[in-house]
Design a protein around this motif. Sequence first.
Motif, PDB file in Angstrom:
ATOM      1  N   LEU A  98      21.710  31.823   8.271  1.00 30.44           N
ATOM      2  CA  LEU A  98      21.128  33.156   8.188  1.00 30.44           C
ATOM      3  C   LEU A  98      20.681  33.463   6.770  1.00 30.44           C
ATOM      4  N   THR A  99      19.510  34.075   6.653  1.00 34.68           N
ATOM      5  CA  THR A  99      19.086  34.575   5.353  1.00 34.68           C
ATOM      6  C   THR A  99      19.853  35.864   5.065  1.00 34.68           C
ATOM      7  N   TYR A 128      22.366  40.735   7.101  1.00 37.90           N
ATOM      8  CA  TYR A 128      22.504  42.192   7.074  1.00 37.90           C
ATOM      9  C   TYR A 128      22.197  42.772   8.455  1.00 37.90           C
ATOM     10  N   ASP A 129      21.160  42.267   9.102  1.00 38.98           N
ATOM     11  CA  ASP A 129      20.784  42.743  10.440  1.00 38.98           C
ATOM     12  C   ASP A 129      21.895  42.449  11.449  1.00 38.98           C
ATOM     13  N   LEU A 130      22.500  41.248  11.342  1.00 39.69           N
ATOM     14  CA  LEU A 130      23.587  40.867  12.248  1.00 39.69           C
ATOM     15  C   LEU A 130      24.766  41.829  12.117  1.00 39.69           C
ATOM     16  N   PHE A 131      25.188  42.084  10.888  1.00 39.15           N
ATOM     17  CA  PHE A 131      26.353  42.942  10.689  1.00 39.15           C
ATOM     18  C   PHE A 131      26.059  44.396  11.034  1.00 39.15           C
ATOM     19  N   SER A 132      24.804  44.804  10.902  1.00 41.12           N
ATOM     20  CA  SER A 132      24.432  46.156  11.328  1.00 41.12           C
ATOM     21  C   SER A 132      24.591  46.297  12.838  1.00 41.12           C
ATOM     22  N   LYS A 133      24.194  45.254  13.568  1.00 36.73           N
ATOM     23  CA  LYS A 133      24.326  45.282  15.024  1.00 36.73           C
ATOM     24  C   LYS A 133      25.790  45.196  15.449  1.00 36.73           C
ATOM     25  N   VAL A 137      16.340  30.403  -2.540  1.00 40.81           N
ATOM     26  CA  VAL A 137      16.571  31.390  -1.489  1.00 40.81           C
ATOM     27  C   VAL A 137      18.036  31.309  -1.045  1.00 40.81           C
ATOM     28  N   PRO A 138      18.809  32.383  -1.247  1.00 42.47           N
ATOM     29  CA  PRO A 138      20.208  32.356  -0.807  1.00 42.47           C
ATOM     30  C   PRO A 138      20.314  32.521   0.706  1.00 42.47           C
ATOM     31  N   ASN A 139      21.209  31.797   1.312  1.00 47.72           N
ATOM     32  CA  ASN A 139      21.473  31.990   2.730  1.00 47.72           C
ATOM     33  C   ASN A 139      22.937  31.691   3.018  1.00 47.72           C
ATOM     34  N   SER A 140      23.339  32.040   4.218  1.00 47.97           N
ATOM     35  CA  SER A 140      24.736  31.864   4.614  1.00 47.97           C
ATOM     36  C   SER A 140      24.805  30.961   5.836  1.00 47.97           C
TER      37      SER A 140
END
Length: 220
Positions: free
Chosen positions: A197-198, A203-208, A174-177
């Motif tokens: 973060l997964t 992706y959700d963070l950067f969208s916000k 599972v890739p994560n950052s």
Amino acid sequence: VSTQSTWGCSGSQSVHQHQLAENFMFATTRTFIDAVALVNSVPTSKLGRVLEVILQSLSEQKTDPTFTEEEMGMLAKKFGVTDDQARTIVDTCTYIFKTVAYTNATKEVILQNLQQSGMEEAKAQQIMEVWQAHGKPYVAILRKHNLNGPRLLKSLSSRTQLEMAESKSETVHVPNSILQLVLTGEAQKDETVTVQLTQDALYDLFSKVDIISSQLDRLA
């Protein structure tokens, strides 16, 4: 968030306060200037009690709105404005009180900044009188919760990694950052916060963040 009140400042704080005056404590956007104009339109005799209620609500850290929809409607009639305009007036005064508490500025600097934002002198004086009479409990609440100044992002670093996870009968990667944020603030030691973060969470963070950036662009 600054927990120090406007009562008493050191020499170094005075220098900082003059810098605040030059750089503006309050937003200088058209939205805020228009909101200040609405506050100016309210008769001083009708605004005082509303300011006290707003500050009391902040001090009590109420999660509910300061005024109900029905009360907001009554305020609108009292002020001679629409319901939305009444809400803007309340939100603007709330923002001013929060900013005053967070910046630890003197009365002189606050008045100067309010008037630079277009507020009438009488209204600015009234806000300061209410703050000086009823602001200490709010400052005490901030101190109690150890809010010792705004935390600013000093640096950000990241790395990616693969974690092994069990999925039924097989092992998957599972890739994560990993994000490492260094936060700084006045009179505070730097604090390092590490967040994992997964891919979906990232992706959700950067969208916000993108939404917030768009909102800032509209205010600029």
